[in-house]
Scaffold this motif. Sequence first.
Motif, PDB file in Angstrom:
ATOM      1  N   LYS A  72       0.828  -1.203   0.000  1.00 31.22           N
ATOM      2  CA  LYS A  72       0.000   0.000   0.000  1.00 31.22           C
ATOM      3  C   LYS A  72       0.865   1.257   0.000  1.00 31.22           C
ATOM      4  CE  LYS A  72      -2.245   1.620   3.983  1.00 31.22           C
ATOM      5  NZ  LYS A  72      -1.804   2.984   3.938  1.00 31.22           N
ATOM      6  N   PRO A  74       1.064   5.493   0.448  1.00 32.92           N
ATOM      7  CA  PRO A  74       0.450   6.329   1.487  1.00 32.92           C
ATOM      8  C   PRO A  74      -0.940   6.807   1.079  1.00 32.92           C
ATOM      9  CG  PRO A  74       2.283   7.464   0.405  1.00 32.92           C
ATOM     10  CD  PRO A  74       2.283   6.084  -0.116  1.00 32.92           C
ATOM     11  N   LEU A  75      -1.848   6.835   2.040  1.00 33.55           N
ATOM     12  CA  LEU A  75      -3.207   7.311   1.788  1.00 33.55           C
ATOM     13  C   LEU A  75      -3.458   8.547   2.630  1.00 33.55           C
ATOM     14  CD1 LEU A  75      -5.238   3.951   1.940  1.00 33.55           C
ATOM     15  CD2 LEU A  75      -4.203   5.059  -0.040  1.00 33.55           C
ATOM     16  N   GLU A  76      -4.030   9.562   1.994  1.00 31.54           N
ATOM     17  CA  GLU A  76      -4.362  10.764   2.758  1.00 31.54           C
ATOM     18  C   GLU A  76      -5.744  10.595   3.363  1.00 31.54           C
ATOM     19  OE1 GLU A  76      -3.965  14.053   0.095  1.00 31.54           O
ATOM     20  OE2 GLU A  76      -1.830  13.619  -0.198  1.00 31.54           O
ATOM     21  N   THR A  77      -5.828  10.825   4.670  1.00 36.68           N
ATOM     22  CA  THR A  77      -7.137  10.836   5.308  1.00 36.68           C
ATOM     23  C   THR A  77      -7.685  12.242   5.165  1.00 36.68           C
ATOM     24  OG1 THR A  77      -6.523   9.151   6.903  1.00 36.68           O
ATOM     25  CG2 THR A  77      -8.361  10.550   7.489  1.00 36.68           C
ATOM     26  N   ASN A  87      -6.238   4.137   7.991  1.00 44.54           N
ATOM     27  CA  ASN A  87      -5.378   3.124   8.614  1.00 44.54           C
ATOM     28  C   ASN A  87      -6.083   2.432   9.774  1.00 44.54           C
ATOM     29  OD1 ASN A  87      -3.179   3.477   6.836  1.00 44.54           O
ATOM     30  ND2 ASN A  87      -2.721   5.397   7.866  1.00 44.54           N
ATOM     31  N   GLU A 267       3.668  -1.412   3.999  1.00 37.38           N
ATOM     32  CA  GLU A 267       3.696  -0.021   3.544  1.00 37.38           C
ATOM     33  C   GLU A 267       4.956   0.693   4.023  1.00 37.38           C
ATOM     34  OE1 GLU A 267       0.451   2.163   5.318  1.00 37.38           O
ATOM     35  OE2 GLU A 267       0.835   1.281   7.272  1.00 37.38           O
ATOM     36  N   ALA A 268       5.209   1.867   3.416  1.00 41.74           N
ATOM     37  CA  ALA A 268       6.253   2.746   3.934  1.00 41.74           C
ATOM     38  C   ALA A 268       5.690   3.457   5.151  1.00 41.74           C
ATOM     39  CB  ALA A 268       6.640   3.764   2.867  1.00 41.74           C
ATOM     40  N   VAL A 269       6.564   3.875   6.051  1.00 45.17           N
ATOM     41  CA  VAL A 269       6.070   4.584   7.225  1.00 45.17           C
ATOM     42  C   VAL A 269       5.747   6.048   6.886  1.00 45.17           C
ATOM     43  CG1 VAL A 269       6.762   5.403   9.509  1.00 45.17           C
ATOM     44  CG2 VAL A 269       7.173   3.042   8.870  1.00 45.17           C
ATOM     45  N   GLY A 271       4.458   9.480   4.728  1.00 41.76           N
ATOM     46  CA  GLY A 271       3.174   9.816   4.126  1.00 41.76           C
ATOM     47  C   GLY A 271       3.286  10.096   2.634  1.00 41.76           C
ATOM     48  N   ALA A 273       3.802  12.819   0.961  1.00 45.21           N
ATOM     49  CA  ALA A 273       4.740  13.880   0.554  1.00 45.21           C
ATOM     50  C   ALA A 273       4.165  14.800  -0.517  1.00 45.21           C
ATOM     51  CB  ALA A 273       6.064  13.255   0.082  1.00 45.21           C
ATOM     52  N   PRO A 274       3.055  15.475  -0.209  1.00 45.18           N
ATOM     53  CA  PRO A 274       2.416  16.300  -1.242  1.00 45.18           C
ATOM     54  C   PRO A 274       3.331  17.395  -1.779  1.00 45.18           C
ATOM     55  CG  PRO A 274       1.402  16.642   0.937  1.00 45.18           C
ATOM     56  CD  PRO A 274       2.326  15.487   1.062  1.00 45.18           C
ATOM     57  N   ASP A 275       4.327  17.807  -0.974  1.00 48.10           N
ATOM     58  CA  ASP A 275       5.218  18.890  -1.418  1.00 48.10           C
ATOM     59  C   ASP A 275       6.098  18.492  -2.605  1.00 48.10           C
ATOM     60  OD1 ASP A 275       6.341  17.099   0.457  1.00 48.10           O
ATOM     61  OD2 ASP A 275       7.865  18.512   1.116  1.00 48.10           O
ATOM     62  N   ILE A 276       6.329  17.185  -2.814  1.00 46.99           N
ATOM     63  CA  ILE A 276       7.185  16.791  -3.945  1.00 46.99           C
ATOM     64  C   ILE A 276       6.443  15.878  -4.932  1.00 46.99           C
ATOM     65  CG2 ILE A 276       9.382  17.057  -2.701  1.00 46.99           C
ATOM     66  CD1 ILE A 276       9.374  13.918  -2.471  1.00 46.99           C
ATOM     67  N   ASN A 283      11.794   9.148  -3.070  1.00 42.72           N
ATOM     68  CA  ASN A 283      12.654   8.008  -2.746  1.00 42.72           C
ATOM     69  C   ASN A 283      11.784   6.768  -2.509  1.00 42.72           C
ATOM     70  OD1 ASN A 283      14.478   6.222  -1.716  1.00 42.72           O
ATOM     71  ND2 ASN A 283      15.140   7.504  -0.002  1.00 42.72           N
ATOM     72  N   ASP A 324      16.358  13.525  -1.069  1.00 43.96           N
ATOM     73  CA  ASP A 324      16.171  13.502   0.390  1.00 43.96           C
ATOM     74  C   ASP A 324      17.390  12.914   1.100  1.00 43.96           C
ATOM     75  OD1 ASP A 324      15.182  11.164  -1.050  1.00 43.96           O
ATOM     76  OD2 ASP A 324      14.799  10.319   0.926  1.00 43.96           O
TER      77      ASP A 324
HETATM   78  P1  NAI Z   1       5.147  12.956   4.810  1.00 41.59           P
HETATM   79  O1  NAI Z   1       5.853  11.750   5.314  1.00 41.59           O
HETATM   80  O2  NAI Z   1       4.270  12.761   3.606  1.00 41.59           O
HETATM   81  O3  NAI Z   1       6.225  14.094   4.443  1.00 41.59           O
HETATM   82  C1  NAI Z   1       7.150  14.649   5.384  1.00 41.59           C
HETATM   83  C2  NAI Z   1       8.400  15.169   4.639  1.00 41.59           C
HETATM   84  O4  NAI Z   1       9.173  14.056   4.187  1.00 41.59           O
HETATM   85  C3  NAI Z   1       8.063  15.973   3.379  1.00 41.59           C
HETATM   86  O5  NAI Z   1       8.975  17.027   3.237  1.00 41.59           O
HETATM   87  C4  NAI Z   1       8.239  14.981   2.241  1.00 41.59           C
HETATM   88  O6  NAI Z   1       8.612  15.567   1.019  1.00 41.59           O
HETATM   89  C5  NAI Z   1       9.350  14.087   2.781  1.00 41.59           C
HETATM   90  N1  NAI Z   1       9.215  12.699   2.274  1.00 41.59           N
HETATM   91  C6  NAI Z   1       8.336  11.743   2.736  1.00 41.59           C
HETATM   92  N2  NAI Z   1       8.476  10.622   2.032  1.00 41.59           N
HETATM   93  C7  NAI Z   1       9.444  10.840   1.117  1.00 41.59           C
HETATM   94  C8  NAI Z   1      10.041  10.032   0.089  1.00 41.59           C
HETATM   95  N3  NAI Z   1       9.657   8.762  -0.117  1.00 41.59           N
HETATM   96  N4  NAI Z   1      10.992  10.584  -0.700  1.00 41.59           N
HETATM   97  C9  NAI Z   1      11.412  11.858  -0.494  1.00 41.59           C
HETATM   98  N5  NAI Z   1      10.890  12.659   0.465  1.00 41.59           N
HETATM   99  C10 NAI Z   1       9.924  12.159   1.260  1.00 41.59           C
HETATM  100  O7  NAI Z   1       4.295  13.541   6.026  1.00 41.59           O
HETATM  101  P2  NAI Z   1       3.098  14.619   6.037  1.00 41.59           P
HETATM  102  O8  NAI Z   1       3.418  15.750   5.120  1.00 41.59           O
HETATM  103  O9  NAI Z   1       2.857  14.891   7.462  1.00 41.59           O
HETATM  104  O10 NAI Z   1       1.820  13.847   5.505  1.00 41.59           O
HETATM  105  C11 NAI Z   1       1.274  13.992   4.198  1.00 41.59           C
HETATM  106  C12 NAI Z   1       0.021  13.130   4.045  1.00 41.59           C
HETATM  107  O11 NAI Z   1       0.355  11.754   4.178  1.00 41.59           O
HETATM  108  C13 NAI Z   1      -1.088  13.418   5.070  1.00 41.59           C
HETATM  109  O12 NAI Z   1      -2.315  13.491   4.383  1.00 41.59           O
HETATM  110  C14 NAI Z   1      -1.100  12.190   5.966  1.00 41.59           C
HETATM  111  O13 NAI Z   1      -2.396  11.880   6.427  1.00 41.59           O
HETATM  112  C15 NAI Z   1      -0.615  11.101   5.020  1.00 41.59           C
HETATM  113  N6  NAI Z   1       0.068   9.995   5.735  1.00 41.59           N
HETATM  114  C16 NAI Z   1      -0.265   8.729   5.371  1.00 41.59           C
HETATM  115  C17 NAI Z   1       0.374   7.652   5.955  1.00 41.59           C
HETATM  116  C18 NAI Z   1      -0.009   6.266   5.513  1.00 41.59           C
HETATM  117  O14 NAI Z   1      -0.837   6.083   4.649  1.00 41.59           O
HETATM  118  N7  NAI Z   1       0.589   5.256   6.106  1.00 41.59           N
HETATM  119  C19 NAI Z   1       1.421   7.817   6.973  1.00 41.59           C
HETATM  120  C20 NAI Z   1       1.720   9.204   7.256  1.00 41.59           C
HETATM  121  C21 NAI Z   1       1.050  10.247   6.651  1.00 41.59           C
END
Ligand code: NAI
Length: 343
Positions: A72, A74-77, A87, A267-269, A271, A273-276, A283, A324
Amino acid sequence: MPKPARPIPATLVPGDGIGPEITTAVVAILAAAGTPFAWERQAGGQAALRRHGDPLPRALLDSIRRTGLALKGPLETPVGGGFRSVNVRLREEFGLYANLRPVRTLIPGGRYDDIDIVLVRENVEGLYLAWEHYLAIDDDPHAVAISSGVNTRAGSRRIARYAFDYAVRHRRKKVTIVHKANVLKALTGIFLETAREEGKRYAGRLEVNDRIVDACAMQLVLNPWQYDLIVTTNLFGDILSDLLAGLVGGLGMAPGANIGERASIFEAVHGSAPDIAGSGIANPTALLLAACLMLEHVGQRARATSIRKALDRTLREDGVRTKDLGGDASTKQFTRALIRRLG
Ligand code: NAI
Protein backbone atom coordinates in the motif's frame (compact mmCIF):
# COMPACT_ATOMS: atom_id res chain seq x y z
CA MET A 1 18.67 -15.74 -8.51
CA PRO A 2 16.17 -18.28 -7.06
CA LYS A 3 13.96 -20.02 -9.59
CA PRO A 4 10.61 -18.45 -10.51
CA ALA A 5 7.79 -19.19 -8.09
CA ARG A 6 4.08 -19.69 -8.67
CA PRO A 7 2.17 -16.39 -8.97
CA ILE A 8 0.90 -15.07 -5.64
CA PRO A 9 -2.15 -12.78 -5.92
CA ALA A 10 -1.59 -9.52 -4.06
CA THR A 11 -3.41 -6.21 -3.88
CA LEU A 12 -1.52 -3.09 -4.95
CA VAL A 13 -2.75 0.30 -3.76
CA PRO A 14 -0.68 3.09 -5.35
CA GLY A 15 -2.29 5.66 -3.03
CA ASP A 16 -1.90 9.43 -2.95
CA GLY A 17 0.80 12.03 -3.62
CA ILE A 18 4.10 10.30 -4.39
CA GLY A 19 2.36 6.93 -3.96
CA PRO A 20 1.96 6.19 -7.71
CA GLU A 21 5.60 7.19 -8.43
CA ILE A 22 7.11 5.01 -5.71
CA THR A 23 4.81 2.04 -6.36
CA THR A 24 5.72 2.14 -10.08
CA ALA A 25 9.40 2.06 -9.09
CA VAL A 26 8.91 -0.77 -6.58
CA VAL A 27 6.82 -2.88 -8.96
CA ALA A 28 9.57 -2.53 -11.62
CA ILE A 29 12.27 -3.57 -9.14
CA LEU A 30 10.18 -6.53 -7.90
CA ALA A 31 9.59 -7.65 -11.49
CA ALA A 32 13.32 -7.41 -12.25
CA ALA A 33 14.02 -9.53 -9.17
CA GLY A 34 11.66 -12.21 -10.46
CA THR A 35 9.18 -11.91 -7.62
CA PRO A 36 5.96 -13.89 -7.95
CA PHE A 37 3.26 -11.31 -7.21
CA ALA A 38 0.24 -11.12 -9.51
CA TRP A 39 -1.01 -7.62 -8.72
CA GLU A 40 -4.65 -6.60 -8.33
CA ARG A 41 -4.37 -2.84 -8.68
CA GLN A 42 -6.94 -0.93 -6.57
CA ALA A 43 -7.70 2.74 -6.03
CA GLY A 44 -7.54 4.07 -2.48
CA GLY A 45 -7.21 7.49 -0.87
CA GLN A 46 -8.07 10.71 -2.66
CA ALA A 47 -8.48 9.14 -6.11
CA ALA A 48 -10.97 6.65 -4.68
CA LEU A 49 -12.72 9.37 -2.72
CA ARG A 50 -13.29 11.33 -5.94
CA ARG A 51 -14.46 8.27 -7.85
CA HIS A 52 -16.39 6.30 -5.23
CA GLY A 53 -17.01 8.81 -2.41
CA ASP A 54 -14.89 6.71 -0.04
CA PRO A 55 -11.10 6.64 0.43
CA LEU A 56 -11.38 2.91 1.20
CA PRO A 57 -13.88 1.68 -1.36
CA ARG A 58 -15.48 -1.72 -1.28
CA ALA A 59 -13.54 -3.01 -4.32
CA LEU A 60 -10.27 -2.39 -2.46
CA LEU A 61 -11.44 -4.12 0.71
CA ASP A 62 -12.84 -7.05 -1.30
CA SER A 63 -9.54 -7.40 -3.11
CA ILE A 64 -7.55 -7.54 0.14
CA ARG A 65 -10.10 -10.01 1.53
CA ARG A 66 -9.42 -12.23 -1.50
CA THR A 67 -5.64 -11.96 -1.61
CA GLY A 68 -4.92 -11.55 2.12
CA LEU A 69 -1.90 -9.53 1.07
CA ALA A 70 -1.41 -5.89 0.13
CA LEU A 71 1.34 -3.45 -0.73
CA LYS A 72 0.00 0.00 0.00
CA GLY A 73 1.22 3.48 -0.92
CA PRO A 74 0.45 6.33 1.49
CA LEU A 75 -3.21 7.31 1.79
CA GLU A 76 -4.36 10.76 2.76
CA THR A 77 -7.14 10.84 5.31
CA PRO A 78 -9.38 13.74 4.36
CA VAL A 79 -9.40 16.31 7.14
CA GLY A 80 -12.92 16.92 8.45
CA GLY A 81 -16.02 15.55 6.71
CA GLY A 82 -16.39 12.83 9.35
CA PHE A 83 -13.90 10.44 7.70
CA ARG A 84 -12.25 7.98 10.04
CA SER A 85 -8.56 7.33 9.50
CA VAL A 86 -8.14 4.83 6.68
CA ASN A 87 -5.38 3.12 8.61
CA VAL A 88 -7.61 2.59 11.65
CA ARG A 89 -10.35 1.21 9.40
CA LEU A 90 -7.92 -1.26 7.80
CA ARG A 91 -6.66 -2.32 11.22
CA GLU A 92 -10.17 -3.10 12.39
CA GLU A 93 -11.38 -4.66 9.15
CA PHE A 94 -8.53 -7.17 8.90
CA GLY A 95 -7.62 -7.64 12.58
CA LEU A 96 -4.10 -6.27 12.00
CA TYR A 97 -2.83 -7.09 15.47
CA ALA A 98 0.92 -6.85 14.92
CA ASN A 99 2.87 -3.88 13.67
CA LEU A 100 6.35 -4.84 12.54
CA ARG A 101 8.93 -2.07 12.24
CA PRO A 102 12.50 -3.16 11.51
CA VAL A 103 15.20 -0.49 11.32
CA ARG A 104 18.65 -0.92 9.84
CA THR A 105 21.45 1.51 9.04
CA LEU A 106 21.43 1.92 5.25
CA ILE A 107 23.91 4.74 4.84
CA PRO A 108 26.94 4.61 7.14
CA GLY A 109 28.48 7.67 8.73
CA GLY A 110 25.37 8.93 10.49
CA ARG A 111 25.06 9.47 14.22
CA TYR A 112 24.71 5.71 14.82
CA ASP A 113 26.26 3.02 12.61
CA ASP A 114 25.35 -0.66 12.32
CA ILE A 115 21.88 -0.40 13.79
CA ASP A 116 19.74 -3.48 13.17
CA ILE A 117 16.73 -3.68 15.50
CA VAL A 118 13.20 -5.01 15.02
CA LEU A 119 10.25 -3.64 16.91
CA VAL A 120 7.00 -5.60 17.22
CA ARG A 121 4.12 -3.48 18.47
CA GLU A 122 0.73 -4.71 19.63
CA ASN A 123 -1.61 -2.88 17.30
CA VAL A 124 -5.21 -3.27 18.45
CA GLU A 125 -5.36 -3.11 22.26
CA GLY A 126 -4.02 -0.91 25.06
CA LEU A 127 -4.68 2.78 25.38
CA TYR A 128 -5.24 3.14 21.63
CA LEU A 129 -8.74 1.79 21.94
CA ALA A 130 -9.32 5.43 22.88
CA TRP A 131 -12.19 4.69 25.26
CA GLU A 132 -12.21 8.21 26.54
CA HIS A 133 -14.58 10.68 28.05
CA TYR A 134 -14.73 13.90 30.03
CA LEU A 135 -16.49 14.62 33.29
CA ALA A 136 -18.00 18.03 33.83
CA ILE A 137 -17.57 19.90 37.08
CA ASP A 138 -19.54 23.08 37.65
CA ASP A 139 -19.38 25.00 34.37
CA ASP A 140 -16.28 23.25 33.00
CA PRO A 141 -17.38 20.41 30.66
CA HIS A 142 -13.78 19.21 30.39
CA ALA A 143 -12.87 19.32 34.05
CA VAL A 144 -11.72 15.68 34.11
CA ALA A 145 -10.48 13.47 31.26
CA ILE A 146 -10.66 9.69 31.62
CA SER A 147 -9.16 7.08 29.34
CA SER A 148 -9.43 3.31 29.74
CA GLY A 149 -6.78 0.99 28.35
CA VAL A 150 -7.54 -2.65 27.67
CA ASN A 151 -4.97 -5.43 27.34
CA THR A 152 -6.12 -9.01 27.28
CA ARG A 153 -4.35 -12.27 28.06
CA ALA A 154 -5.28 -13.56 24.60
CA GLY A 155 -4.05 -10.40 22.85
CA SER A 156 -0.81 -10.37 24.82
CA ARG A 157 -0.20 -14.03 24.06
CA ARG A 158 -0.88 -13.52 20.36
CA ILE A 159 1.58 -10.64 19.98
CA ALA A 160 4.22 -12.34 22.14
CA ARG A 161 4.01 -15.51 20.04
CA TYR A 162 4.24 -13.50 16.85
CA ALA A 163 7.35 -11.71 18.15
CA PHE A 164 9.08 -14.87 19.42
CA ASP A 165 8.28 -16.83 16.25
CA TYR A 166 9.51 -13.94 14.11
CA ALA A 167 12.72 -13.81 16.15
CA VAL A 168 13.36 -17.52 15.65
CA ARG A 169 12.54 -17.41 11.92
CA HIS A 170 14.85 -14.45 11.36
CA ARG A 171 17.68 -15.80 13.50
CA ARG A 172 17.44 -13.08 16.09
CA LYS A 173 19.13 -13.91 19.37
CA LYS A 174 17.37 -11.81 21.98
CA VAL A 175 13.82 -10.58 22.63
CA THR A 176 13.21 -7.73 25.07
CA ILE A 177 9.70 -7.33 26.52
CA VAL A 178 9.10 -3.62 27.13
CA HIS A 179 6.45 -2.56 29.66
CA LYS A 180 5.60 -0.24 32.56
CA ALA A 181 4.41 -2.89 34.99
CA ASN A 182 5.96 -1.11 37.96
CA VAL A 183 3.24 1.57 37.69
CA LEU A 184 0.52 0.25 35.38
CA LYS A 185 0.48 -3.03 37.25
CA ALA A 186 -2.67 -4.43 35.67
CA LEU A 187 -2.63 -2.93 32.18
CA THR A 188 0.97 -3.65 31.32
CA GLY A 189 1.47 -6.24 34.07
CA ILE A 190 -0.74 -8.70 32.19
CA PHE A 191 1.34 -8.11 29.07
CA LEU A 192 4.64 -8.67 30.90
CA GLU A 193 3.37 -11.74 32.75
CA THR A 194 1.95 -13.34 29.59
CA ALA A 195 4.94 -12.53 27.38
CA ARG A 196 7.36 -13.91 30.01
CA GLU A 197 5.29 -17.07 30.22
CA GLU A 198 5.34 -17.45 26.42
CA GLY A 199 9.07 -16.73 26.38
CA LYS A 200 9.73 -19.86 28.44
CA ARG A 201 8.63 -21.95 25.47
CA TYR A 202 11.57 -20.56 23.50
CA ALA A 203 14.22 -21.35 26.12
CA GLY A 204 17.43 -22.47 24.47
CA ARG A 205 16.50 -20.77 21.22
CA LEU A 206 16.20 -17.15 22.36
CA GLU A 207 17.44 -15.02 25.20
CA VAL A 208 14.44 -13.24 26.70
CA ASN A 209 14.67 -10.26 29.03
CA ASP A 210 12.48 -7.29 29.92
CA ARG A 211 12.85 -3.55 30.42
CA ILE A 212 10.74 -0.72 31.74
CA VAL A 213 9.88 1.58 28.84
CA ASP A 214 11.62 4.71 30.17
CA ALA A 215 14.87 2.82 30.81
CA CYS A 216 14.59 1.28 27.36
CA ALA A 217 14.22 4.71 25.74
CA MET A 218 17.37 5.95 27.46
CA GLN A 219 19.36 2.83 26.57
CA LEU A 220 18.24 3.08 22.94
CA VAL A 221 19.93 6.46 22.79
CA LEU A 222 23.05 5.53 24.82
CA ASN A 223 23.69 2.01 23.56
CA PRO A 224 21.15 0.79 21.00
CA TRP A 225 23.34 -2.15 19.94
CA GLN A 226 22.28 -4.09 23.06
CA TYR A 227 18.81 -4.50 21.52
CA ASP A 228 17.86 -7.10 18.95
CA LEU A 229 14.06 -7.46 18.89
CA ILE A 230 11.67 -5.50 21.11
CA VAL A 231 8.06 -6.52 21.73
CA THR A 232 5.76 -4.04 23.43
CA THR A 233 2.26 -2.66 23.87
CA ASN A 234 0.49 -0.27 21.51
CA LEU A 235 1.35 3.18 22.91
CA PHE A 236 4.94 2.36 23.87
CA GLY A 237 5.43 0.72 20.48
CA ASP A 238 4.19 3.80 18.68
CA ILE A 239 6.70 6.01 20.46
CA LEU A 240 9.67 3.63 20.41
CA SER A 241 9.26 2.79 16.72
CA ASP A 242 9.75 6.45 15.83
CA LEU A 243 12.70 6.64 18.21
CA LEU A 244 14.21 3.67 16.37
CA ALA A 245 13.62 5.33 13.00
CA GLY A 246 15.50 8.34 14.36
CA LEU A 247 18.54 6.13 15.01
CA VAL A 248 18.81 5.37 11.30
CA GLY A 249 18.12 8.84 9.97
CA GLY A 250 14.36 9.36 10.19
CA LEU A 251 11.08 7.96 8.95
CA GLY A 252 11.95 8.32 5.27
CA MET A 253 13.64 4.95 4.93
CA ALA A 254 11.46 2.98 7.36
CA PRO A 255 9.19 0.13 6.24
CA GLY A 256 6.25 -1.17 8.22
CA ALA A 257 4.08 -4.25 8.12
CA ASN A 258 0.66 -4.73 9.66
CA ILE A 259 0.14 -8.41 10.22
CA GLY A 260 -3.38 -9.66 10.77
CA GLU A 261 -5.62 -12.63 11.17
CA ARG A 262 -7.38 -12.06 7.88
CA ALA A 263 -4.72 -10.19 5.87
CA SER A 264 -1.34 -8.49 6.08
CA ILE A 265 -0.61 -5.04 4.71
CA PHE A 266 2.85 -3.70 3.90
CA GLU A 267 3.70 -0.02 3.54
CA ALA A 268 6.25 2.75 3.93
CA VAL A 269 6.07 4.58 7.22
CA HIS A 270 6.19 8.01 5.56
CA GLY A 271 3.17 9.82 4.13
CA SER A 272 2.18 11.01 0.66
CA ALA A 273 4.74 13.88 0.55
CA PRO A 274 2.42 16.30 -1.24
CA ASP A 275 5.22 18.89 -1.42
CA ILE A 276 7.18 16.79 -3.94
CA ALA A 277 4.39 14.75 -5.55
CA GLY A 278 4.66 14.60 -9.33
CA SER A 279 8.19 15.98 -9.51
CA GLY A 280 9.86 12.59 -10.02
CA ILE A 281 12.28 12.86 -7.09
CA ALA A 282 10.59 10.68 -4.45
CA ASN A 283 12.65 8.01 -2.75
CA PRO A 284 11.08 4.55 -3.17
CA THR A 285 13.36 2.89 -0.57
CA ALA A 286 10.88 2.60 2.32
CA LEU A 287 8.20 1.05 0.13
CA LEU A 288 10.78 -1.28 -1.41
CA LEU A 289 11.86 -2.42 2.06
CA ALA A 290 8.17 -2.97 2.89
CA ALA A 291 7.93 -5.14 -0.23
CA CYS A 292 10.92 -7.12 1.09
CA LEU A 293 9.00 -7.76 4.33
CA MET A 294 6.09 -8.92 2.18
CA LEU A 295 8.37 -11.32 0.29
CA GLU A 296 9.60 -12.77 3.58
CA HIS A 297 6.02 -13.06 4.76
CA VAL A 298 5.20 -15.31 1.80
CA GLY A 299 8.36 -17.39 2.23
CA GLN A 300 10.48 -15.68 -0.44
CA ARG A 301 13.38 -14.75 1.78
CA ALA A 302 16.11 -15.26 -0.84
CA ARG A 303 14.49 -12.72 -3.14
CA ALA A 304 14.13 -10.22 -0.30
CA THR A 305 17.81 -10.65 0.53
CA SER A 306 18.95 -10.10 -3.04
CA ILE A 307 16.88 -6.91 -3.29
CA ARG A 308 18.29 -5.61 0.00
CA LYS A 309 21.83 -6.34 -1.19
CA ALA A 310 21.22 -4.50 -4.45
CA LEU A 311 19.78 -1.58 -2.47
CA ASP A 312 22.83 -1.46 -0.18
CA ARG A 313 25.18 -1.45 -3.15
CA THR A 314 23.24 1.23 -4.98
CA LEU A 315 23.26 3.52 -1.96
CA ARG A 316 26.73 2.76 -0.55
CA GLU A 317 29.00 1.68 -3.41
CA ASP A 318 27.41 3.48 -6.37
CA GLY A 319 26.40 6.47 -4.26
CA VAL A 320 23.18 6.76 -6.30
CA ARG A 321 20.77 8.55 -3.97
CA THR A 322 17.64 10.63 -4.24
CA LYS A 323 17.49 14.23 -3.12
CA ASP A 324 16.17 13.50 0.39
CA LEU A 325 19.42 11.56 0.96
CA GLY A 326 21.59 14.37 -0.37
CA GLY A 327 21.90 12.93 -3.89
CA ASP A 328 20.63 14.14 -7.25
CA ALA A 329 19.12 10.97 -8.73
CA SER A 330 15.52 11.04 -9.85
CA THR A 331 13.18 8.21 -8.85
CA LYS A 332 13.67 6.67 -12.30
CA GLN A 333 17.47 6.95 -12.25
CA PHE A 334 17.59 5.40 -8.79
CA THR A 335 15.29 2.58 -9.91
CA ARG A 336 17.40 1.87 -13.01
CA ALA A 337 20.62 1.85 -10.94
CA LEU A 338 19.11 -0.58 -8.47
CA ILE A 339 17.84 -2.88 -11.21
CA ARG A 340 21.36 -2.92 -12.72
CA ARG A 341 22.67 -4.08 -9.34
CA LEU A 342 20.12 -6.92 -9.29
CA GLY A 343 21.44 -8.30 -12.54
P1 NAI B 1 5.15 12.96 4.81
O1 NAI B 1 5.85 11.75 5.31
O2 NAI B 1 4.27 12.76 3.61
O3 NAI B 1 6.22 14.09 4.44
C1 NAI B 1 7.15 14.65 5.38
C2 NAI B 1 8.40 15.17 4.64
O4 NAI B 1 9.17 14.06 4.19
C3 NAI B 1 8.06 15.97 3.38
O5 NAI B 1 8.97 17.03 3.24
C4 NAI B 1 8.24 14.98 2.24
O6 NAI B 1 8.61 15.57 1.02
C5 NAI B 1 9.35 14.09 2.78
N1 NAI B 1 9.21 12.70 2.27
C6 NAI B 1 8.34 11.74 2.74
N2 NAI B 1 8.48 10.62 2.03
C7 NAI B 1 9.44 10.84 1.12
C8 NAI B 1 10.04 10.03 0.09
N3 NAI B 1 9.66 8.76 -0.12
N4 NAI B 1 10.99 10.58 -0.70
C9 NAI B 1 11.41 11.86 -0.49
N5 NAI B 1 10.89 12.66 0.46
C10 NAI B 1 9.92 12.16 1.26
O7 NAI B 1 4.30 13.54 6.03
P2 NAI B 1 3.10 14.62 6.04
O8 NAI B 1 3.42 15.75 5.12
O9 NAI B 1 2.86 14.89 7.46
O10 NAI B 1 1.82 13.85 5.51
C11 NAI B 1 1.27 13.99 4.20
C12 NAI B 1 0.02 13.13 4.04
O11 NAI B 1 0.36 11.75 4.18
C13 NAI B 1 -1.09 13.42 5.07
O12 NAI B 1 -2.32 13.49 4.38
C14 NAI B 1 -1.10 12.19 5.97
O13 NAI B 1 -2.40 11.88 6.43
C15 NAI B 1 -0.61 11.10 5.02
N6 NAI B 1 0.07 10.00 5.73
C16 NAI B 1 -0.26 8.73 5.37
C17 NAI B 1 0.37 7.65 5.96
C18 NAI B 1 -0.01 6.27 5.51
O14 NAI B 1 -0.84 6.08 4.65
N7 NAI B 1 0.59 5.26 6.11
C19 NAI B 1 1.42 7.82 6.97
C20 NAI B 1 1.72 9.20 7.26
C21 NAI B 1 1.05 10.25 6.65
